[in-house]
Design a protein around this motif. Sequence first.
Motif, PDB file in Angstrom:
ATOM      1  N   ASP A  16     129.613  35.582  41.068  1.00 42.75           N
ATOM      2  CA  ASP A  16     130.520  34.514  41.514  1.00 42.75           C
ATOM      3  C   ASP A  16     130.002  33.894  42.816  1.00 42.75           C
ATOM      4  OD1 ASP A  16     132.806  33.067  42.486  1.00 42.75           O
ATOM      5  OD2 ASP A  16     134.131  34.348  41.340  1.00 42.75           O
ATOM      6  N   HIS A 209     141.703  38.815  41.319  1.00 43.09           N
ATOM      7  CA  HIS A 209     140.493  38.100  41.778  1.00 43.09           C
ATOM      8  C   HIS A 209     140.992  36.858  42.505  1.00 43.09           C
ATOM      9  CE1 HIS A 209     136.262  36.511  40.857  1.00 43.09           C
ATOM     10  NE2 HIS A 209     136.900  35.393  41.170  1.00 43.09           N
ATOM     11  N   HIS A 211     140.441  33.742  45.294  1.00 44.25           N
ATOM     12  CA  HIS A 211     139.643  32.887  46.174  1.00 44.25           C
ATOM     13  C   HIS A 211     140.497  32.540  47.385  1.00 44.25           C
ATOM     14  CE1 HIS A 211     135.953  32.122  43.748  1.00 44.25           C
ATOM     15  NE2 HIS A 211     136.703  32.754  42.864  1.00 44.25           N
ATOM     16  N   ASN A 251     135.275  33.384  47.585  1.00 44.68           N
ATOM     17  CA  ASN A 251     136.138  34.541  47.281  1.00 44.68           C
ATOM     18  C   ASN A 251     136.661  35.157  48.571  1.00 44.68           C
ATOM     19  OD1 ASN A 251     133.994  34.525  44.917  1.00 44.68           O
ATOM     20  ND2 ASN A 251     135.714  35.708  44.199  1.00 44.68           N
TER      21      ASN A 251
HETATM   22 ZN    ZN Z   1     135.870  33.569  41.131  1.00 45.68          ZN
END
Ligand code: ZN
Length: 296
Positions: A16, A209, A211, A251
């Motif tokens: 990512d 997950h 950001h 992230n």
């Molecule tokens: Zn991501």
Amino acid sequence: MNLPKQVTIMDVSPRDGLQSEVAFVPTEKKIALIEALVGAGIRHIEATSFVSPKWVPQMADAEALLQAVVARHPGVAFEVLLPNEKGYDRARATGLLKEAGFVVAATESLNVKNVNMSVADSMKQVAAIAEKAKADGVHLRGTIGVSFVCPYEGEVPRARTVALANQYFELGADEVCIADTIGRALPNRVYDVMADIKDRWPSKPLAGHFHDTYKMALTNIFAAMQAGVEMFDSAVGNLGGCQFAKGATGNVSTEQLVYLLNGMGIETGIDYERIVAAGRMARGLIAPLLSTDARA
Ligand code: ZN
Ligand code: COA
């Protein structure tokens, strides 16, 4: 407060974190980053993705990367991201596949932009991959992108995200990951979605997950922990983004997450000073590339 004793962190910076960098990061530098992460105590790494190299040239070295790191680190779970069955077959052909991560977006608009398929077609891929993964003894994680807000369709109804999580588990996924791809989630909504899924699947691993576009990621992680979530993705140096999702930024940083969790006595197994050093190195990897970075 309902806080876990232990949290698993999956560092996603090699995938990512780097995927949307325009200039190619040499494979040796990606390997050096992975070595630094392992040295800091990270035991779950999203190493790369088996996607079309025409769509994501940065990940074109997926096979070479796995070959370089997996055998050296038997204690580390290296996950690879897949958009389709072809990706699974490519990853399996390396003989090194143990953890597969599939990704579908919660909205049709983003799923088409990301993988050129309807959500239903993506879920058909999951069915095929889940069958193979079971036969191969491969752990399958199903991620739901834009679980809360989509840059093209706005707020995503909670029922839609929860229904996709149900579908993943019903099809045989071992774990589900709820992703706030563009960093627009807020903690009350995070809690509600995670709690709904935990109610229905209390013994299945559930991950978050987040950001950090609005600097809400740690707050959202805190809310998810209150709902019983004990696994989170993060990237050193705040790296990350998705070129197919307008507005996606970095992230949540692994360094800040480790500071928070270690500081509260929640076990991560990660050394703060060493993860800070890995983050510095990761920023160094992309610094020479920033002038060619097309993200706006
Ligand atoms: Zn991501
Ligand atoms: N790995 C490598 N090549 C692949 C592939 C994979 N997993 N899946 C398809 N391809 C190849 C096909 O073989 C074909 O090659 P050719 O042109 O040489 O014949 C080409 O890609 C087109 O295949 P098609 O099935 O028509 O794919 P598409 O153009 O509709 O794209 C995806 C679909 C899923 C392959 C593409 O959208 C993709 O890779 N998306 C990933 C995006 C991403 O990584 N986003 C960030 C992560 S969330």
